[in-house]
Design a protein around this motif. Sequence first.
Motif: not given
Length: 347
Positions: A118, A142, A146
Amino acid sequence: MTAVQYHELALLMSLNKAPIAVQKQCRAFDRLEMIQDRYLQSIKPVQRTYVLQALHWLENDNCGVIGWFDEAYPALLRSIERPPMVLFFKGRVELLSQASVALVGSRKASHYGLQVTEQLARQCARSGVVVVSGLAMGIDAAAHRAAVDYGATVAVLGTGIDQVYPRRNRDLYELMSHQGLIISEFSPGTPARMDHFPRRNRIISGMTKGVVVVEAARRSGSISTALSALREGREVGAVPNSIFAKSQEGCHWLLKEGADLITCTNDILAWFDLSADESDQQSACTTPKHLANNPLFANVSNDPVSLDELVERTGLSVAEVSEQLLLLELEGLITAIPGGYIKVGRR
Protein backbone atom coordinates in the motif's frame (compact mmCIF):
# COMPACT_ATOMS: atom_id res chain seq x y z
CA MET A 1 -20.04 -1.88 -36.07
CA THR A 2 -19.38 -2.09 -39.80
CA ALA A 3 -18.49 -5.19 -41.78
CA VAL A 4 -14.93 -3.88 -42.18
CA GLN A 5 -14.56 -3.54 -38.42
CA TYR A 6 -15.89 -7.07 -38.00
CA HIS A 7 -13.34 -8.39 -40.48
CA GLU A 8 -10.44 -6.55 -38.82
CA LEU A 9 -11.38 -7.76 -35.36
CA ALA A 10 -11.82 -11.33 -36.58
CA LEU A 11 -8.36 -11.24 -38.16
CA LEU A 12 -6.74 -9.80 -35.01
CA MET A 13 -8.41 -12.41 -32.81
CA SER A 14 -7.24 -15.13 -35.18
CA LEU A 15 -3.69 -13.76 -35.20
CA ASN A 16 -3.61 -13.83 -31.40
CA LYS A 17 -4.07 -17.61 -31.56
CA ALA A 18 -1.79 -18.17 -34.57
CA PRO A 19 1.53 -20.04 -34.28
CA ILE A 20 4.38 -17.96 -32.85
CA ALA A 21 6.30 -18.11 -36.13
CA VAL A 22 3.31 -16.75 -38.07
CA GLN A 23 2.80 -13.96 -35.52
CA LYS A 24 6.44 -12.96 -35.83
CA GLN A 25 6.21 -12.74 -39.61
CA CYS A 26 2.98 -10.74 -39.42
CA ARG A 27 4.46 -8.19 -37.00
CA ALA A 28 6.95 -7.22 -39.70
CA PHE A 29 4.17 -5.62 -41.78
CA ASP A 30 2.99 -2.02 -41.44
CA ARG A 31 -0.74 -2.56 -41.77
CA LEU A 32 -3.22 -5.28 -40.94
CA GLU A 33 -4.49 -5.28 -44.53
CA MET A 34 -1.09 -6.47 -45.80
CA ILE A 35 -1.47 -9.76 -43.93
CA GLN A 36 -4.75 -10.88 -45.46
CA ASP A 37 -3.52 -12.22 -48.81
CA ARG A 38 -0.19 -13.66 -47.69
CA TYR A 39 -1.03 -15.35 -44.40
CA LEU A 40 -4.77 -15.88 -44.38
CA GLN A 41 -4.33 -19.57 -45.27
CA SER A 42 -1.92 -20.04 -42.32
CA ILE A 43 -4.30 -18.58 -39.75
CA LYS A 44 -7.15 -20.58 -38.27
CA PRO A 45 -10.21 -18.30 -38.21
CA VAL A 46 -12.02 -17.56 -34.96
CA GLN A 47 -15.63 -18.73 -34.83
CA ARG A 48 -18.12 -16.05 -35.82
CA THR A 49 -19.93 -16.41 -32.46
CA TYR A 50 -16.84 -15.26 -30.55
CA VAL A 51 -16.24 -12.30 -32.85
CA LEU A 52 -19.85 -11.16 -32.52
CA GLN A 53 -19.61 -11.54 -28.74
CA ALA A 54 -16.51 -9.30 -28.75
CA LEU A 55 -18.22 -6.72 -30.96
CA HIS A 56 -21.21 -6.67 -28.63
CA TRP A 57 -18.92 -6.07 -25.65
CA LEU A 58 -17.21 -3.19 -27.48
CA GLU A 59 -20.53 -1.35 -27.58
CA ASN A 60 -20.27 -0.73 -23.81
CA ASP A 61 -18.95 2.53 -22.39
CA ASN A 62 -15.18 2.88 -21.92
CA CYS A 63 -14.54 -0.38 -23.79
CA GLY A 64 -12.26 -0.84 -26.77
CA VAL A 65 -9.61 -2.88 -28.51
CA ILE A 66 -6.03 -2.10 -29.54
CA GLY A 67 -4.31 -4.15 -32.22
CA TRP A 68 -0.60 -4.57 -32.95
CA PHE A 69 -0.84 -2.08 -35.82
CA ASP A 70 -2.48 0.70 -33.76
CA GLU A 71 -0.46 3.72 -32.62
CA ALA A 72 -1.91 3.33 -29.12
CA TYR A 73 -0.25 -0.07 -28.67
CA PRO A 74 2.13 0.19 -25.64
CA ALA A 75 5.66 0.94 -26.87
CA LEU A 76 7.47 -1.18 -24.25
CA LEU A 77 5.20 -4.15 -24.90
CA ARG A 78 6.14 -4.11 -28.60
CA SER A 79 9.73 -5.00 -27.72
CA ILE A 80 9.12 -8.30 -25.88
CA GLU A 81 9.70 -11.67 -27.50
CA ARG A 82 6.03 -12.64 -27.80
CA PRO A 83 3.78 -9.58 -27.60
CA PRO A 84 0.00 -10.07 -27.87
CA MET A 85 -1.49 -9.18 -31.23
CA VAL A 86 -4.57 -7.65 -29.62
CA LEU A 87 -5.50 -6.06 -26.29
CA PHE A 88 -9.07 -5.57 -25.13
CA PHE A 89 -9.46 -2.75 -22.65
CA LYS A 90 -11.97 -1.14 -20.29
CA GLY A 91 -11.29 2.22 -18.66
CA ARG A 92 -8.72 4.98 -19.16
CA VAL A 93 -6.68 3.78 -22.13
CA GLU A 94 -4.32 6.77 -21.93
CA LEU A 95 -2.63 5.06 -18.96
CA LEU A 96 -0.94 2.71 -21.44
CA SER A 97 1.32 5.54 -22.61
CA GLN A 98 2.48 6.57 -19.13
CA ALA A 99 5.51 5.40 -17.13
CA SER A 100 4.61 2.31 -15.13
CA VAL A 101 5.94 -0.22 -12.64
CA ALA A 102 4.61 -3.65 -11.68
CA LEU A 103 3.95 -4.57 -8.04
CA VAL A 104 3.27 -8.28 -7.60
CA GLY A 105 3.28 -10.86 -4.82
CA SER A 106 1.52 -13.55 -2.85
CA ARG A 107 -2.23 -14.08 -2.91
CA LYS A 108 -1.97 -15.08 0.77
CA ALA A 109 -0.14 -11.92 1.81
CA SER A 110 0.89 -11.12 5.36
CA HIS A 111 -0.17 -7.89 7.01
CA TYR A 112 3.41 -6.67 6.60
CA GLY A 113 3.29 -7.39 2.86
CA LEU A 114 -0.02 -5.58 2.45
CA GLN A 115 1.25 -2.59 4.42
CA VAL A 116 4.45 -2.33 2.33
CA THR A 117 2.48 -2.73 -0.91
CA GLU A 118 0.00 0.00 0.00
CA GLN A 119 2.78 2.44 0.86
CA LEU A 120 4.83 1.73 -2.28
CA ALA A 121 1.80 1.82 -4.60
CA ARG A 122 0.34 4.97 -3.10
CA GLN A 123 3.61 6.90 -3.29
CA CYS A 124 4.38 5.69 -6.83
CA ALA A 125 0.93 6.81 -7.98
CA ARG A 126 1.31 10.18 -6.25
CA SER A 127 4.64 10.62 -8.06
CA GLY A 128 3.03 10.00 -11.45
CA VAL A 129 4.06 6.37 -11.98
CA VAL A 130 1.26 3.98 -12.96
CA VAL A 131 1.03 0.82 -10.83
CA VAL A 132 0.43 -2.40 -12.80
CA SER A 133 -0.63 -5.74 -11.32
CA GLY A 134 -2.83 -8.76 -11.99
CA LEU A 135 -6.04 -8.13 -9.98
CA ALA A 136 -5.44 -11.25 -7.86
CA MET A 137 -6.13 -11.39 -4.14
CA GLY A 138 -3.44 -10.27 -1.70
CA ILE A 139 -0.59 -8.09 -2.96
CA ASP A 140 -2.16 -7.40 -6.38
CA ALA A 141 -5.44 -6.12 -4.95
CA ALA A 142 -3.64 -4.04 -2.31
CA ALA A 143 -1.51 -2.37 -5.00
CA HIS A 144 -4.57 -1.53 -7.12
CA ARG A 145 -6.57 -0.17 -4.19
CA ALA A 146 -3.75 2.10 -3.03
CA ALA A 147 -3.20 3.57 -6.50
CA VAL A 148 -6.75 3.74 -7.88
CA ASP A 149 -7.65 6.91 -5.96
CA TYR A 150 -4.96 8.66 -8.00
CA GLY A 151 -6.28 7.16 -11.24
CA ALA A 152 -2.91 5.49 -11.78
CA THR A 153 -3.33 1.72 -11.91
CA VAL A 154 -3.69 -0.94 -14.61
CA ALA A 155 -4.91 -4.51 -14.11
CA VAL A 156 -3.85 -7.22 -16.57
CA LEU A 157 -6.27 -10.14 -16.59
CA GLY A 158 -5.70 -13.83 -17.20
CA THR A 159 -9.35 -14.15 -18.30
CA GLY A 160 -11.58 -12.50 -20.84
CA ILE A 161 -11.83 -8.73 -20.34
CA ASP A 162 -15.42 -9.07 -19.10
CA GLN A 163 -14.65 -11.80 -16.52
CA VAL A 164 -13.90 -11.00 -12.86
CA TYR A 165 -11.50 -13.48 -11.30
CA PRO A 166 -11.55 -13.92 -8.39
CA ARG A 167 -15.16 -12.85 -7.94
CA ARG A 168 -14.36 -11.22 -4.60
CA ASN A 169 -12.60 -8.46 -6.53
CA ARG A 170 -15.72 -7.42 -8.44
CA ASP A 171 -16.05 -4.08 -6.63
CA LEU A 172 -12.38 -3.33 -7.32
CA TYR A 173 -12.86 -4.30 -10.97
CA GLU A 174 -15.79 -1.92 -11.32
CA LEU A 175 -13.89 0.91 -9.62
CA MET A 176 -10.85 0.42 -11.84
CA SER A 177 -12.96 0.31 -14.98
CA HIS A 178 -13.77 3.98 -14.32
CA GLN A 179 -10.76 5.37 -12.44
CA GLY A 180 -8.05 3.07 -13.79
CA LEU A 181 -7.65 0.63 -16.67
CA ILE A 182 -8.24 -3.08 -17.22
CA ILE A 183 -6.66 -4.94 -20.14
CA SER A 184 -6.55 -8.50 -21.44
CA GLU A 185 -5.39 -10.30 -24.57
CA PHE A 186 -8.26 -12.75 -24.06
CA SER A 187 -11.55 -12.00 -25.78
CA PRO A 188 -14.80 -11.45 -23.86
CA GLY A 189 -16.26 -14.61 -22.38
CA THR A 190 -12.93 -16.42 -21.94
CA PRO A 191 -12.90 -18.17 -18.53
CA ALA A 192 -9.91 -18.52 -16.18
CA ARG A 193 -7.43 -21.27 -17.08
CA MET A 194 -4.13 -22.13 -15.43
CA ASP A 195 -2.10 -21.62 -18.63
CA HIS A 196 -3.54 -18.12 -19.08
CA PHE A 197 -1.77 -16.64 -16.05
CA PRO A 198 1.83 -17.11 -17.27
CA ARG A 199 0.69 -15.39 -20.47
CA ARG A 200 -0.77 -12.57 -18.38
CA ASN A 201 2.47 -12.28 -16.43
CA ARG A 202 4.56 -11.63 -19.55
CA ILE A 203 2.30 -8.65 -20.32
CA ILE A 204 2.64 -7.29 -16.77
CA SER A 205 6.43 -7.36 -17.02
CA GLY A 206 6.51 -6.44 -20.70
CA MET A 207 4.56 -3.19 -20.45
CA THR A 208 6.43 -1.82 -17.41
CA LYS A 209 9.82 -0.32 -16.66
CA GLY A 210 10.40 -2.87 -13.92
CA VAL A 211 8.86 -5.42 -11.57
CA VAL A 212 8.86 -5.26 -7.76
CA VAL A 213 8.12 -8.49 -5.89
CA VAL A 214 6.81 -7.78 -2.40
CA GLU A 215 6.16 -11.31 -1.11
CA ALA A 216 6.55 -14.57 -2.98
CA ALA A 217 7.44 -18.23 -2.54
CA ARG A 218 10.38 -19.54 -4.55
CA ARG A 219 8.07 -21.20 -7.05
CA SER A 220 5.26 -18.77 -7.80
CA GLY A 221 3.67 -16.67 -10.50
CA SER A 222 5.32 -13.57 -9.06
CA ILE A 223 8.78 -15.06 -9.55
CA SER A 224 7.87 -16.05 -13.11
CA THR A 225 6.85 -12.43 -13.74
CA ALA A 226 10.20 -11.25 -12.38
CA LEU A 227 12.06 -13.76 -14.57
CA SER A 228 10.12 -12.52 -17.62
CA ALA A 229 11.25 -9.01 -16.75
CA LEU A 230 14.88 -10.14 -16.50
CA ARG A 231 14.67 -11.85 -19.89
CA GLU A 232 13.37 -8.63 -21.43
CA GLY A 233 16.09 -6.51 -19.81
CA ARG A 234 13.74 -4.73 -17.39
CA GLU A 235 14.46 -3.67 -13.82
CA VAL A 236 13.68 -6.13 -11.03
CA GLY A 237 13.42 -5.36 -7.32
CA ALA A 238 12.43 -7.29 -4.22
CA VAL A 239 11.31 -6.37 -0.72
CA PRO A 240 13.15 -8.16 2.13
CA ASN A 241 11.25 -10.02 4.84
CA SER A 242 11.68 -12.66 7.51
CA ILE A 243 14.30 -15.29 6.70
CA PHE A 244 12.19 -17.87 8.55
CA ALA A 245 9.12 -17.55 6.32
CA LYS A 246 8.85 -20.02 3.43
CA SER A 247 6.45 -17.63 1.75
CA GLN A 248 9.25 -15.04 1.45
CA GLU A 249 11.94 -17.25 -0.06
CA GLY A 250 11.29 -15.95 -3.56
CA CYS A 251 12.18 -12.37 -2.66
CA HIS A 252 15.39 -13.39 -0.92
CA TRP A 253 16.37 -15.59 -3.86
CA LEU A 254 15.86 -12.66 -6.24
CA LEU A 255 18.04 -10.46 -4.03
CA LYS A 256 20.80 -13.09 -4.10
CA GLU A 257 20.52 -13.15 -7.90
CA GLY A 258 21.10 -9.40 -8.09
CA ALA A 259 17.64 -7.84 -7.89
CA ASP A 260 17.50 -4.32 -6.45
CA LEU A 261 16.82 -4.11 -2.72
CA ILE A 262 13.54 -2.21 -2.26
CA THR A 263 13.13 -0.60 1.16
CA CYS A 264 11.33 2.61 0.18
CA THR A 265 9.54 4.16 -2.78
CA ASN A 266 12.59 6.12 -3.87
CA ASP A 267 14.31 2.81 -4.65
CA ILE A 268 11.64 2.31 -7.33
CA LEU A 269 11.37 5.92 -8.49
CA ALA A 270 15.13 5.99 -9.12
CA TRP A 271 14.40 3.77 -12.15
CA PHE A 272 12.47 6.74 -13.56
CA ASP A 273 14.89 9.45 -12.33
CA LEU A 274 12.18 10.60 -9.89
CA SER A 275 11.92 10.89 -6.11
CA ALA A 276 8.96 10.88 -3.74
CA ASP A 277 7.80 14.01 -2.01
CA GLU A 278 9.72 14.31 1.29
CA SER A 279 6.59 14.96 3.32
CA ASP A 280 5.01 11.82 1.88
CA GLN A 281 8.06 9.74 2.80
CA GLN A 282 8.20 11.13 6.31
CA SER A 283 4.49 10.72 7.00
CA ALA A 284 4.82 6.97 6.49
CA CYS A 285 7.50 6.46 9.12
CA THR A 286 7.34 9.36 11.58
CA THR A 287 5.94 8.63 15.03
CA PRO A 288 3.08 11.03 15.89
CA LYS A 289 4.27 13.68 18.35
CA HIS A 290 1.64 12.85 20.97
CA LEU A 291 2.96 9.26 21.07
CA ALA A 292 6.69 9.97 21.03
CA ASN A 293 7.06 9.00 24.72
CA ASN A 294 4.20 6.51 24.92
CA PRO A 295 5.62 3.23 26.33
CA LEU A 296 2.79 1.13 24.93
CA PHE A 297 3.14 2.41 21.37
CA ALA A 298 6.93 2.03 21.61
CA ASN A 299 6.52 -1.67 22.39
CA VAL A 300 4.40 -2.40 19.31
CA SER A 301 6.35 -3.14 16.13
CA ASN A 302 5.96 -5.00 12.82
CA ASP A 303 6.06 -8.31 14.69
CA PRO A 304 2.91 -9.37 16.57
CA VAL A 305 2.98 -8.71 20.32
CA SER A 306 0.28 -10.09 22.63
CA LEU A 307 -1.76 -8.27 25.25
CA ASP A 308 0.03 -10.17 28.02
CA GLU A 309 3.44 -9.22 26.64
CA LEU A 310 2.43 -5.54 26.52
CA VAL A 311 1.23 -5.68 30.11
CA GLU A 312 4.56 -7.18 31.15
CA ARG A 313 6.69 -4.74 29.14
CA THR A 314 4.88 -1.54 30.13
CA GLY A 315 3.93 -2.30 33.72
CA LEU A 316 0.39 -1.10 32.99
CA SER A 317 -2.73 -2.95 34.03
CA VAL A 318 -4.71 -5.09 31.61
CA ALA A 319 -7.52 -2.51 31.63
CA GLU A 320 -5.09 0.35 30.84
CA VAL A 321 -3.39 -1.57 28.03
CA SER A 322 -6.74 -2.61 26.54
CA GLU A 323 -8.02 0.98 26.59
CA GLN A 324 -4.88 2.39 24.96
CA LEU A 325 -4.86 -0.35 22.32
CA LEU A 326 -8.44 0.51 21.39
CA LEU A 327 -7.57 4.21 21.03
CA LEU A 328 -4.53 3.41 18.88
CA GLU A 329 -6.65 1.15 16.66
CA LEU A 330 -9.21 3.93 16.20
CA GLU A 331 -6.39 6.27 15.11
CA GLY A 332 -5.30 3.71 12.53
CA LEU A 333 -1.86 3.33 14.12
CA ILE A 334 -2.04 -0.34 15.13
CA THR A 335 -4.15 -3.33 14.20
CA ALA A 336 -4.97 -6.69 15.71
CA ILE A 337 -3.87 -9.78 13.80
CA PRO A 338 -3.54 -13.46 14.79
CA GLY A 339 -0.83 -13.51 17.44
CA GLY A 340 -1.29 -9.98 18.78
CA TYR A 341 -0.94 -6.36 17.67
CA ILE A 342 1.32 -4.67 15.09
CA LYS A 343 1.94 -1.13 13.92
CA VAL A 344 0.51 0.01 10.61
CA GLY A 345 1.57 2.84 8.31
CA ARG A 346 -0.22 6.16 8.44
CA ARG A 347 -2.94 6.43 5.79
